[in-house]
Design a protein around this motif. Structure first.
Motif, PDB file in Angstrom:
ATOM      1  N   SER A 230       0.532  -1.246   0.475  1.00 28.44           N
ATOM      2  CA  SER A 230      -0.056  -0.161   0.016  1.00 28.44           C
ATOM      3  C   SER A 230       1.332   1.205  -0.243  1.00 28.44           C
ATOM      4  CB  SER A 230      -1.013  -0.383   1.502  1.00 28.44           C
ATOM      5  OG  SER A 230       0.059   0.470   2.542  1.00 28.44           O
ATOM      6  N   MET A 231       1.560   1.126   0.315  1.00 26.17           N
ATOM      7  CA  MET A 231       2.726   1.878   0.805  1.00 26.17           C
ATOM      8  C   MET A 231       4.137   2.303  -1.207  1.00 26.17           C
ATOM      9  SD  MET A 231       4.557   2.322   4.231  1.00 26.17           S
ATOM     10  CE  MET A 231       3.658   1.670   5.535  1.00 26.17           C
ATOM     11  N   GLY A 232       3.342   1.634  -1.660  1.00 26.25           N
ATOM     12  CA  GLY A 232       4.292   1.392  -3.263  1.00 26.25           C
ATOM     13  C   GLY A 232       5.745   0.897  -2.870  1.00 26.25           C
TER      14      GLY A 232
ATOM     15  N   GLN B 237      12.309  -3.315  -1.581  1.00 29.16           N
ATOM     16  CA  GLN B 237      12.466  -2.401  -0.230  1.00 29.16           C
ATOM     17  C   GLN B 237      11.093  -3.667   0.748  1.00 29.16           C
ATOM     18  OE1 GLN B 237      10.496   0.798  -2.193  1.00 29.16           O
ATOM     19  NE2 GLN B 237      12.354   2.186  -1.565  1.00 29.16           N
TER      20      GLN B 237
ATOM     21  N   LYS C 129      12.832  -4.430   4.760  1.00 29.34           N
ATOM     22  CA  LYS C 129      12.331  -2.423   5.126  1.00 29.34           C
ATOM     23  C   LYS C 129      11.632  -3.640   5.595  1.00 29.34           C
ATOM     24  CE  LYS C 129      13.884   1.382   2.857  1.00 29.34           C
ATOM     25  NZ  LYS C 129      14.949   1.977   3.620  1.00 29.34           N
TER      26      LYS C 129
ATOM     27  N   GLU D 250      11.073  -7.842  10.343  1.00 31.22           N
ATOM     28  CA  GLU D 250       9.865  -8.790  11.007  1.00 31.22           C
ATOM     29  C   GLU D 250      10.249 -10.417  10.953  1.00 31.22           C
ATOM     30  OE1 GLU D 250       8.909  -6.000  12.581  1.00 31.22           O
ATOM     31  OE2 GLU D 250       7.514  -7.224  12.958  1.00 31.22           O
TER      32      GLU D 250
ATOM     33  N   ASN E 217      -6.430   1.300  -3.762  1.00 28.32           N
ATOM     34  CA  ASN E 217      -5.168   1.855  -3.747  1.00 28.32           C
ATOM     35  C   ASN E 217      -4.735   0.679  -4.660  1.00 28.32           C
ATOM     36  OD1 ASN E 217      -4.984   0.203  -1.998  1.00 28.32           O
ATOM     37  ND2 ASN E 217      -3.766   0.796  -0.417  1.00 28.32           N
TER      38      ASN E 217
ATOM     39  N   ARG F   6       3.357  -1.081 -13.216  1.00 29.82           N
ATOM     40  CA  ARG F   6       3.486  -0.959 -11.789  1.00 29.82           C
ATOM     41  C   ARG F   6       4.664  -0.298 -11.092  1.00 29.82           C
ATOM     42  NH1 ARG F   6       5.781  -7.097 -10.960  1.00 29.82           N
ATOM     43  NH2 ARG F   6       5.387  -6.111  -8.932  1.00 29.82           N
TER      44      ARG F   6
ATOM     45  N   ARG G 160       2.988   2.076  -8.251  1.00 32.04           N
ATOM     46  CA  ARG G 160       3.581   2.807  -7.253  1.00 32.04           C
ATOM     47  C   ARG G 160       3.807   4.084  -6.488  1.00 32.04           C
ATOM     48  NH1 ARG G 160       7.271  -2.023  -8.303  1.00 32.04           N
ATOM     49  NH2 ARG G 160       8.506  -0.041  -9.294  1.00 32.04           N
TER      50      ARG G 160
ATOM     51  N   GLN H  58       0.788   4.786  -5.901  1.00 34.11           N
ATOM     52  CA  GLN H  58       0.063   4.400  -4.034  1.00 34.11           C
ATOM     53  C   GLN H  58       1.055   5.203  -3.235  1.00 34.11           C
ATOM     54  OE1 GLN H  58       1.448   0.252  -5.294  1.00 34.11           O
ATOM     55  NE2 GLN H  58      -0.240  -0.616  -4.873  1.00 34.11           N
ATOM     56  N   LYS H  59       1.644   6.037  -3.347  1.00 34.65           N
ATOM     57  CA  LYS H  59       2.767   6.707  -2.455  1.00 34.65           C
ATOM     58  C   LYS H  59       2.412   7.810  -1.952  1.00 34.65           C
ATOM     59  CE  LYS H  59       6.050  10.101  -4.328  1.00 34.65           C
ATOM     60  NZ  LYS H  59       6.803  10.291  -4.086  1.00 34.65           N
TER      61      LYS H  59
ATOM     62  N   MET I  29      -2.561   4.633   4.111  1.00 39.46           N
ATOM     63  CA  MET I  29      -3.989   3.964   4.812  1.00 39.46           C
ATOM     64  C   MET I  29      -3.602   2.784   6.224  1.00 39.46           C
ATOM     65  SD  MET I  29      -4.676   0.051   2.367  1.00 39.46           S
ATOM     66  CE  MET I  29      -6.435  -0.856   2.909  1.00 39.46           C
TER      67      MET I  29
ATOM     68  N   LEU J 291       4.789  -2.290  12.063  1.00 41.12           N
ATOM     69  CA  LEU J 291       6.705  -3.263  12.087  1.00 41.12           C
ATOM     70  C   LEU J 291       6.911  -3.367  13.861  1.00 41.12           C
ATOM     71  CD1 LEU J 291       8.459  -2.153   9.156  1.00 41.12           C
ATOM     72  CD2 LEU J 291       7.182  -4.051   9.199  1.00 41.12           C
TER      73      LEU J 291
ATOM     74  N   LEU K  59       8.876   5.236   7.579  1.00 40.79           N
ATOM     75  CA  LEU K  59       9.391   4.785   7.285  1.00 40.79           C
ATOM     76  C   LEU K  59       8.862   4.817   5.978  1.00 40.79           C
ATOM     77  CD1 LEU K  59      10.062   1.265   7.570  1.00 40.79           C
ATOM     78  CD2 LEU K  59       7.081   0.438   7.335  1.00 40.79           C
ATOM     79  N   PRO K  60       7.962   5.635   5.321  1.00 39.92           N
ATOM     80  CA  PRO K  60       7.027   5.412   4.079  1.00 39.92           C
ATOM     81  C   PRO K  60       8.613   6.353   3.764  1.00 39.92           C
ATOM     82  CG  PRO K  60       5.473   6.219   5.296  1.00 39.92           C
ATOM     83  CD  PRO K  60       5.808   5.571   6.431  1.00 39.92           C
TER      84      PRO K  60
ATOM     85  N   THR L 143      11.123   6.631   3.976  1.00 41.42           N
ATOM     86  CA  THR L 143      12.169   5.499   3.336  1.00 41.42           C
ATOM     87  C   THR L 143      12.462   4.758   2.294  1.00 41.42           C
ATOM     88  OG1 THR L 143      12.192   4.117   4.642  1.00 41.42           O
ATOM     89  CG2 THR L 143      12.761   4.851   6.018  1.00 41.42           C
ATOM     90  N   LEU L 144      10.974   5.187   1.387  1.00 40.02           N
ATOM     91  CA  LEU L 144      10.434   4.087   0.258  1.00 40.02           C
ATOM     92  C   LEU L 144      10.714   5.386  -0.896  1.00 40.02           C
ATOM     93  CD1 LEU L 144       7.715   2.411   2.117  1.00 40.02           C
ATOM     94  CD2 LEU L 144       9.973   1.316   1.862  1.00 40.02           C
ATOM     95  N   HIS L 145      10.344   6.554  -0.391  1.00 35.93           N
ATOM     96  CA  HIS L 145      10.016   7.828  -1.550  1.00 35.93           C
ATOM     97  C   HIS L 145      10.507   9.103  -1.449  1.00 35.93           C
ATOM     98  CE1 HIS L 145       7.393   4.195  -3.678  1.00 35.93           C
ATOM     99  NE2 HIS L 145       6.908   4.397  -2.758  1.00 35.93           N
TER     100      HIS L 145
ATOM    101  N   ARG M 237       1.840   7.041  10.793  1.00 39.64           N
ATOM    102  CA  ARG M 237       2.277   6.699   9.626  1.00 39.64           C
ATOM    103  C   ARG M 237       1.681   6.872   8.174  1.00 39.64           C
ATOM    104  NH1 ARG M 237       2.785   0.127   9.828  1.00 39.64           N
ATOM    105  NH2 ARG M 237       1.074   0.336   8.499  1.00 39.64           N
TER     106      ARG M 237
END
Lengths: 228, 245
Positions: free
Chosen positions: A136-138, A143, A147, A152, B52, B74, B78, B81-82, B86, B94, B105-106, B108-110, B150
């Motif tokens: 959901s975070m893309g 990743q 991550k 976990e 999403n 894809r 993404r 989705q970023k 949600m 985590l 966390l989000p 660190t992804l984008h 988050r």
């Protein structure tokens, strides 16, 4: 009593250089097996997990293929795997016996297959919601693995690694049969072929201590990593 | 903001197939707080997950912010989705990361040029003092606050909430509803809330779709109740419910 104890100590001292050489050889085999488990067992296990049905990289063909390979290697009686690999090892390394590095080849193969299975099982314990959150975070699959999943599953991965390493100790002793060196070789030469029973038991006690240390270290690390 | 057209989705099982969504069409305006309500199994979560792209329709079109999600590859998906936050029923934090690490966390992804800071969002949800705690040390309500923080840190243009209060008791539910309402007011994003709890929809949303057996039966405009929700402590409410008529 004191006399026999003195005699025993004398014999242990006499055999200790060979004993330590054998331990060192076992150490070499374990080292290669552990490196292989980490560098290749983890990726293979992760791929097993990711390519299964309804997972992010679902691919029936790849999943079946890896599954079959892992199963074949794991169900092979280890001694037969060692013998079966000899021509290959000779071709690649020049010799197949009498040397701990040559003996490491079959160790590496079993290490990858064994730990890959443990890694797959550890990842299966991660709640499905975590994957969904990453998606959901893309997050990319890379990743997702680094991550989310490994974070976990980390304490379970460590416990699996500990169990795997303890099996490696056991596998390494089989190498003694083909003169591969190590503590198993030592036990066969002195305990089995020469009836030096006291020295053989000494070697066994050392193996037990080694296993205990691995187990203790593994559990301690796993506990430290587990914040769940 | 959101346009769904003729969405169909069937889940194929070993013995029976389940038609989860049947000819769903829906529009949600920009900045709107929209509810989806129905009993369990009505298809509301599946519908939310279409928005999403966690779920793909068998047929039909999903359009978010003028982008057709159903036609993206894809990588493009993404990037869409970023921008969508949600919030989950089971929080999905985590457990091996601290509150601050979870919230960050989000990021660190984008790359998010307009994101908030960890301190800002934690203050917003009232958890500044739990920054270095682990989720295992928090109550359910606190975990959901972390989940909301988050989702908010990226300043999403769209916030999806999937049964955000269903794992919580009544008092905590009201706290979380209050946080979500405040978030919607402050950040002005479009929100879609899925729940089977009517009071949650009533206090959060302006319009709601009623779902049953994979179909939207009706879309209603919600009449806001004049009385604001009075938060009573649990024991007081227990006495009220149990000892009175």
């Amino acid at each position: 009593m004191t006399e026999s104890l003195a005699l025993y100590i004398e014999r242990v001292i006499e055999f200790s250089p060979r004993l330590f050489d054998s331990l060192w050889e076992t150490g070499i085999m374990l080292f290669f097996a552990m490196i292989a488990a980490i560098l290749l067992g983890i990726p293979v296990g992760t791929l097993l997990y990711l390519t299964a049905d309804s997972r992010p990289m679902a691919n029936r063909f790849v999943n079946r293929l890896i599954n079959i390979l892992v199963n074949i290697i794991r169900s092979f009686p280890f001694l037969l795997l060692v013998v079966a690999m000899q021509p290959f090892v000779r071709q690649v390394y020049g010799r197949a016996t009498g040397d701990p590095i040559a003996a490491s080849f079959p160790m590496v193969v079993i290490a990858i297959a064994l730990y890959a299975r443990f890694v797959e099982q550890s990842l299966m314990e991660v709640p499905k919601g975590i994957i969904e959150t990453a998606q959901s975070m893309g997050a990319t699959n890379w990743q997702l693995v680094w991550k989310f999943l490994f974070v976990e599953a980390r304490s379970s991965l460590v416990i699996g690694f500990t169990t795997a390493v303890i099996s490696f100790v056991s596998y390494s002793t089989i190498m003694g049969v083909v003169g591969g060196g190590g503590i198993g070789d030592f036990a066969i030469r002195f305990g089995y072929q020469r009836y030096e029973t006291d020295i053989m038991y000494t070697a066994i006690v050392l193996i037990i201590i080694l296993v205990e240390v691995f187990q203790w270290l593994g559990l301690k690390l796993a506990k430290k990593l587990d914040k769940r | 903001m959101i346009r769904l057209q003729n969405i169909e989705k069937t889940f194929y099982g070993k013995e029976t197939n389940l038609l989860a969504l049947n000819q769903i069409s829906l529009n949600v305006e920009k900045g709107e707080a929209f509810g989806i309500i129905g009993e369990s199994g009505a298809g509301k979560s599946t519908l939310l997950r279409m928005i999403n792209a966690l779920e793909k329709p068998d047929s039909g079109m999903v359009m978010v912010d003028n982008v057709r999600l159903t036609e993206l590859n894809r990588k493009e998906l993404r990037l869409q989705q970023k921008q969508i936050g949600m919030v989950f029923q089971q929080f999905n934090l985590l457990n091996n990361k601290t509150v601050a690490e979870n919230v960050r966390l989000p990021l660190t992804l984008h790359d998010y040029p307009n994101c908030l800071t960890v301190d800002d969002v934690l203050e917003f949800v009232g958890l500044e003092d739990k920054k270095f705690s682990y989720p295992g040390e928090l109550s359910g309500g606190q975990k959901q606050r972390v989940g909301i923080a988050r989702a908010l840190i990226t300043r999403p243009k769209l916030l999806l909430c999937d049964e955000p209060t269903s794992a919580l008791d009544q008092n905590t539910t009201e706290e979380i509803v209050e946080v979500l309402r405040k978030a919607h007011e402050e950040f002005k994003m479009t929100s879609v809330v899925v729940t089977h709890e009517l009071p949650v929809i009533k206090s959060l949303c302006k319009r709601a779709a009623l779902m049953e057996a994979g179909e939207i039966k009706d879309i209603i405009t919600i009449k806001q109740s004049d009385k604001s929700i009075i938060q009573k402590p649990y024991l007081e409410r227990a006495i009220e419910v149990l000892a009175h008529d």
